[in-house]
Design an enzyme around this catalytic site. Sequence first.
Site, PDB file in Angstrom:
ATOM      1  N   ASN A   1      31.974  51.453  34.545  1.00  0.00           N
ATOM      2  CA  ASN A   1      32.308  50.106  35.068  1.00  0.00           C
ATOM      3  C   ASN A   1      32.493  49.380  33.989  1.00  0.00           C
ATOM      4  OD1 ASN A   1      32.566  47.506  36.373  1.00  0.00           O
ATOM      5  ND2 ASN A   1      30.393  47.527  36.721  1.00  0.00           N
ATOM      6  N   GLY A   2      33.504  48.670  33.671  1.00  0.00           N
ATOM      7  CA  GLY A   2      33.744  47.937  32.363  1.00  0.00           C
ATOM      8  C   GLY A   2      35.335  47.925  31.817  1.00  0.00           C
TER       9      GLY A   2
ATOM     10  N   ARG B   1      32.333  45.250  45.450  1.00  0.00           N
ATOM     11  CA  ARG B   1      32.527  45.272  43.977  1.00  0.00           C
ATOM     12  C   ARG B   1      33.989  45.963  43.814  1.00  0.00           C
ATOM     13  NH1 ARG B   1      27.613  44.618  40.667  1.00  0.00           N
ATOM     14  NH2 ARG B   1      29.195  45.520  38.737  1.00  0.00           N
TER      15      ARG B   1
ATOM     16  N   GLU C   1      36.207  23.187  45.084  1.00  0.00           N
ATOM     17  CA  GLU C   1      35.602  24.438  45.928  1.00  0.00           C
ATOM     18  C   GLU C   1      36.268  24.903  47.122  1.00  0.00           C
ATOM     19  OE1 GLU C   1      33.157  27.980  46.496  1.00  0.00           O
ATOM     20  OE2 GLU C   1      33.992  26.872  44.595  1.00  0.00           O
TER      21      GLU C   1
ATOM     22  N   GLU D   1      41.344  31.997  48.136  1.00  0.00           N
ATOM     23  CA  GLU D   1      40.434  33.330  48.139  1.00  0.00           C
ATOM     24  C   GLU D   1      40.777  34.225  49.222  1.00  0.00           C
ATOM     25  OE1 GLU D   1      36.745  33.065  45.008  1.00  0.00           O
ATOM     26  OE2 GLU D   1      36.745  31.902  47.032  1.00  0.00           O
TER      27      GLU D   1
ATOM     28  N   CYS E   1      33.801  47.029  39.912  1.00  0.00           N
ATOM     29  CA  CYS E   1      33.653  48.679  40.304  1.00  0.00           C
ATOM     30  C   CYS E   1      32.361  48.882  40.765  1.00  0.00           C
ATOM     31  CB  CYS E   1      34.239  49.311  39.362  1.00  0.00           C
ATOM     32  SG  CYS E   1      35.935  49.307  38.550  1.00  0.00           S
TER      33      CYS E   1
ATOM     34  N   TRP F   1      37.820  48.718  41.151  1.00  0.00           N
ATOM     35  CA  TRP F   1      38.553  47.563  41.167  1.00  0.00           C
ATOM     36  C   TRP F   1      39.448  47.656  39.925  1.00  0.00           C
ATOM     37  CZ3 TRP F   1      39.673  43.340  37.899  1.00  0.00           C
ATOM     38  CH2 TRP F   1      40.326  42.112  38.503  1.00  0.00           C
TER      39      TRP F   1
ATOM     40  N   LYS G   1      33.337  40.971  43.506  1.00  0.00           N
ATOM     41  CA  LYS G   1      32.172  40.194  43.324  1.00  0.00           C
ATOM     42  C   LYS G   1      31.723  39.794  41.968  1.00  0.00           C
ATOM     43  CE  LYS G   1      28.976  37.748  45.596  1.00  0.00           C
ATOM     44  NZ  LYS G   1      29.653  36.562  46.334  1.00  0.00           N
TER      45      LYS G   1
ATOM     46  N   HIS H   1      50.164  10.000  40.945  1.00  0.00           N
ATOM     47  CA  HIS H   1      50.721  10.312  39.577  1.00  0.00           C
ATOM     48  C   HIS H   1      51.664  11.615  39.384  1.00  0.00           C
ATOM     49  CE1 HIS H   1      48.824   6.829  37.774  1.00  0.00           C
ATOM     50  NE2 HIS H   1      47.822   7.100  38.542  1.00  0.00           N
TER      51      HIS H   1
ATOM     52  N   LYS I   1      38.261  28.421  48.002  1.00  0.00           N
ATOM     53  CA  LYS I   1      37.903  29.250  49.084  1.00  0.00           C
ATOM     54  C   LYS I   1      39.172  29.538  50.008  1.00  0.00           C
ATOM     55  CE  LYS I   1      33.857  30.145  48.571  1.00  0.00           C
ATOM     56  NZ  LYS I   1      34.191  30.212  47.139  1.00  0.00           N
TER      57      LYS I   1
END
Length: 608
Positions: free
Chosen positions: A101-102, A27, A481, A488, A2, A75, A603, A504, A485
């Site tokens: 925010n939180g 954010r 990574e 995402e 947020c 968010w 973010k 396996h 990506k």
Amino acid sequence: MCGIVGYVGITPAKDILMEGLAKLEYRGYDSAGIALTDGTDDLQVVHRVGKVAELASVVDSMDLPSCCGIAHTRWATHGRPSEENAHPHRDCNGRIAVVHNGIIENYADLREELKSQGHVFASETDTETVAHLLEQYYEGDLAEAMFKAVDRLQGAYGLAAICADQPDQIVVARKDSPIVVGTDGSASMVASDMVAVMNFTRDVVFLEDGQIAVLSSDGIRYYDAPGHEVHPETTHIDWDEQAAERAGYPDFMLKEIHEQPRVVRDTLAGHLRDGRIVLEDLTLTSEELAAIDRVCIIACGTSYHAGLVARELIEKWARIPTSVEVASEFRYRDPIITSTTLVIAVSQSGETADTLAAVRLAREAGAKVFAVTNCMGSRITRESDGTLYVKANMEISVAATKSFLAQIVCLTLIALFLAQERGRLSEEEIDGLYHELCKTSPQIEKILADTSAIEEAATVLEHAHSAMYVGRGIGATVCNEGALKLKEISYLHAEAYAAGELKHGPIALIDEDVPVVAVVTQSPTREKTISNIEEVLARGAHVIAVATEGDTEITKIAEHVIYIPPIDDSFSAITASVPLQLLARFVAKARGCDVDQPRNLAKSVTVE
């Protein structure tokens, strides 16, 4: 997550707030809202679902002359994205508005208590509880009400509130969620990220936990948790304003990928002196360094993958047993941490809630904690025994690219430092490895100079329903990574495996509709990886290989080959990651995805 922005001054606040929201949209972008005082008993409040542009399309045409207001881009954590759940939230009488925010962990109990006292709630959010608490305690002084309200809150919060009765004042509070404030003498601003205030002032204060600030056009007053006035230190921010602009690139992600050669150079600069690695902010004595018998790296997401690279290097060079822990799991599994454990906490934002909680647990156990972060003044820097800053500057795209490479560089420096201090590497060896590491910057430039092979390879993935990333050694960590990506930003399912693990179980997934991306650079395990590629080819897979220049053998088995310059295997994660970043971006663009603001992500993850 947020974004919060607030302004009080002598000029209309609307445009300043909307500009700030646009900079903070990375954010959160489920919904957005703005609240302004207008000198009457009411507040002017506008909410819209979606991105900031949706709010701007309404606000831009409104006559809003107020010089004081707060705004928010959300968010979602509690309650679906909707106008009812969008911030700012108001009290019953519409006189108080708050942005947050939180997460308020005890909001349900507080909500029931407040409802029993006659308060009527209009949303599903935890934040609205704060608005009603402020109403409950308000007796003509919003700051006093804030002190009483936050005393009841459990959890993490960055709060900014305004009141119709005090139309030239913003009251701000913080606990475990970033808040930055600044003033130029005739106006004051608050934000959850300094990117929103940089055009206003470069001299800012990062609120500490428990602090409350009262903003007015005349300046800012600061108070500690007991209510005593304090005078915190001001930090000057010297970041380049242009870092927040696309600079001609079609998206921030591509711009930030192209900034990586500079980021690597800047992060390395000044850390080798007279043949020795120098980390001035690692405040451990020689005796403490000698006593370290274990390293524990704690991180989340992309930062976790950087930690996997670091584990390889620390164990190889310093010969210290090293574990890499997902921060969200670390604190709940009764980890073994002692005073001789060195904990390295990696967080791009420096405000990652899970990582901060893990840091506190480690320090309570007596461990020394060293932070690796991109954000000056962030919480993790104040809760650690030392900090190594990555020199990535502002990173706007939600998917980390340049901060990831900078984290690897920082962690590589730490690995070299530990090996040096424990006598495992000579000065000559340190010098040679450092200068080999410096080669990665021009090599990234070479990779970026011609990306046509990467773009062509992306056509294999564009219509796939899943993808497999395989490699061995450091190549396997690079694959983790690379697969992240792709997930995402393109929303294409992908998994990463150590190539030897294919037989396996995962090889059962392989067919012509599941392309395989293989990292098969020059390394001690190259031949083994080629054998694993042959195994997936036998099952009909299309193979994209990231290989070292000069490797002609790989062209005989891979449908697409993306070459990177030769480099010591220890540093191959830095260069091999770049084509995988670009590959994910090309696939995402071909699939019509927003590469800067992927759905459901934000973010800075400041909630558990």
